[in-house]
Design an enzyme around this catalytic site. Structure first.
Site, PDB file in Angstrom:
ATOM      1  N   ASP A 251     -27.376 -92.190  -2.257  1.00 55.55           N
ATOM      2  CA  ASP A 251     -26.394 -91.137  -2.501  1.00 55.55           C
ATOM      3  C   ASP A 251     -26.193 -90.380  -1.199  1.00 55.55           C
ATOM      4  O   ASP A 251     -27.023 -89.535  -0.839  1.00 55.55           O
ATOM      5  CB  ASP A 251     -26.888 -90.189  -3.597  1.00 55.55           C
ATOM      6  CG  ASP A 251     -25.799 -89.227  -4.061  1.00 55.55           C
ATOM      7  OD1 ASP A 251     -24.912 -88.909  -3.244  1.00 55.55           O
ATOM      8  OD2 ASP A 251     -25.845 -88.795  -5.221  1.00 55.55           O
TER       9      ASP A 251
ATOM     10  N   CYS B 147      -8.748 -68.117   8.478  1.00 51.80           N
ATOM     11  CA  CYS B 147      -9.900 -67.228   8.670  1.00 51.80           C
ATOM     12  C   CYS B 147     -11.237 -67.879   8.341  1.00 51.80           C
ATOM     13  O   CYS B 147     -12.285 -67.230   8.422  1.00 51.80           O
ATOM     14  CB  CYS B 147      -9.721 -65.969   7.829  1.00 51.80           C
ATOM     15  SG  CYS B 147      -9.814 -66.267   6.039  1.00 51.80           S
TER      16      CYS B 147
ATOM     17  N   HIS C  88     -19.467 -88.184 -10.874  1.00 51.07           N
ATOM     18  CA  HIS C  88     -20.147 -88.288  -9.578  1.00 51.07           C
ATOM     19  C   HIS C  88     -19.939 -89.704  -9.047  1.00 51.07           C
ATOM     20  O   HIS C  88     -19.603 -90.617  -9.803  1.00 51.07           O
ATOM     21  CB  HIS C  88     -21.629 -87.960  -9.699  1.00 51.07           C
ATOM     22  CG  HIS C  88     -22.314 -87.778  -8.376  1.00 51.07           C
ATOM     23  ND1 HIS C  88     -21.760 -87.047  -7.341  1.00 51.07           N
ATOM     24  CD2 HIS C  88     -23.496 -88.253  -7.898  1.00 51.07           C
ATOM     25  CE1 HIS C  88     -22.580 -87.060  -6.314  1.00 51.07           C
ATOM     26  NE2 HIS C  88     -23.636 -87.787  -6.618  1.00 51.07           N
TER      27      HIS C  88
ATOM     28  N   CYS D 138     -10.508 -71.932   4.638  1.00 51.68           N
ATOM     29  CA  CYS D 138      -9.176 -71.484   5.047  1.00 51.68           C
ATOM     30  C   CYS D 138      -8.943 -71.825   6.515  1.00 51.68           C
ATOM     31  O   CYS D 138      -9.789 -71.526   7.370  1.00 51.68           O
ATOM     32  CB  CYS D 138      -9.059 -69.974   4.835  1.00 51.68           C
ATOM     33  SG  CYS D 138      -7.530 -69.258   5.476  1.00 51.68           S
TER      34      CYS D 138
ATOM     35  N   CYS E  38     -18.291 -85.827  -2.801  1.00 51.38           N
ATOM     36  CA  CYS E  38     -19.085 -87.029  -3.058  1.00 51.38           C
ATOM     37  C   CYS E  38     -18.249 -88.305  -2.998  1.00 51.38           C
ATOM     38  O   CYS E  38     -18.714 -89.342  -2.506  1.00 51.38           O
ATOM     39  CB  CYS E  38     -19.804 -86.925  -4.386  1.00 51.38           C
ATOM     40  SG  CYS E  38     -18.716 -86.815  -5.842  1.00 51.38           S
TER      41      CYS E  38
END
Length: 242
Positions: free
Chosen positions: A107, A6, A90, A3, A63
């Site tokens: 990766d 906050c 993925h 957020c 990813c």
């Protein structure tokens, strides 16, 4: 995303219509979120996929963004690099190693040169894994499969002959303006890779780790924590309590 008011976790509120600026910056879609603590709504998460240089500014993503940004940087440094898409949700990369004469699995944020980690560690059941570079398209599913026969049973989306035909046609189009000498070199490299892909791999200890990135709740929900028998208990959010 957190957020902006906050810094608490947010929850999905569906897709938003990309603004003109977001479209110009390469966002094909925008995810919307609302804060589960202070109630702030309209938190936007543009998915900048078609212009990865934008990610050098935002430095935010999952990813897909990490892989896009990594491939961008590798290609800028002169490395032959592929963008790898897994049909079970993925994305990662492959980098050509001249020293080893093979494509290395990379990766970003997870692991390097551990292609069996997705099935042996995360618990995925792979179907189609496609690698895209500026020179070619290649079906690299077998590099990431720990059981080729089992994987074959799940590949039912298209006929194998149709898939091979279209992959070769796409590769031919990408190499249309390449000189014959360069095409010949790429073909030799491709044939050597095909022989490598036919060779079954053995699962090593380094392949048996679960997913490392993302919140624990998200990884547990996706079933990608690995083979551990650990139990998890989560506290409900404010929205869930209401």
């Amino acid at each position: 995303p957190a957020c902006p008011s906050c810094s608490s976790p947010t929850q999905s509120s569906g897709l938003c219509v990309p603004s003109v600026q977001e479209q110009q910056d390469g966002a094909g879609r925008v995810e919307g979120y609302r804060c589960s603590m202070c109630g702030v709504e309209g938190v936007r998460f543009p998915r900048y996929h078609s212009r990865p240089e934008k990610l050098l500014e935002t430095r935010k993503g999952r990813c897909g963004e990490w892989a896009n940004c990594f491939v961008l940087c590798c290609r800028a440094l002169g490395f032959d690099t592929r963008h790898v898409v897994d049909w079970t949700d993925h994305v990662w990369a492959e980098v050509w190693s001249k020293a080893e004469g093979r494509w290395l699995h990379v990766d970003p944020g997870e692991t390097v040169d551990k292609p069996l980690v997705y099935e042996a560690g995360w618990g995925k059941k792979l179907t189609y894994v496609m690698a895209f570079s500026k020179e070619e398209v290649q079906d690299v599913t077998w590099r990431y499969s720990k059981d080729h026969q089992d994987t074959k049973q799940r590949r039912i989306l298209v006929r194998p002959r149709w898939l091979v035909k279209n992959i070769l046609e796409l590769t031919k189009k990408r190499q249309l303006r390449y000189p014959e000498e360069e095409k010949s070199g790429l073909m030799k490299r491709r044939l050597a890779e095909c022989l490598e892909l036919l060779t079954a791999r053995s699962v090593g200890e380094g392949d048996r780790i679960g997913r490392q990135t993302g919140s624990m709740a998200w990884r547990v929900a996706r079933g990608e924590m690995g083979t551990s028998n650990t139990e998890f208990v989560f506290s409900p959010t404010k929205d869930e309590e209401d």
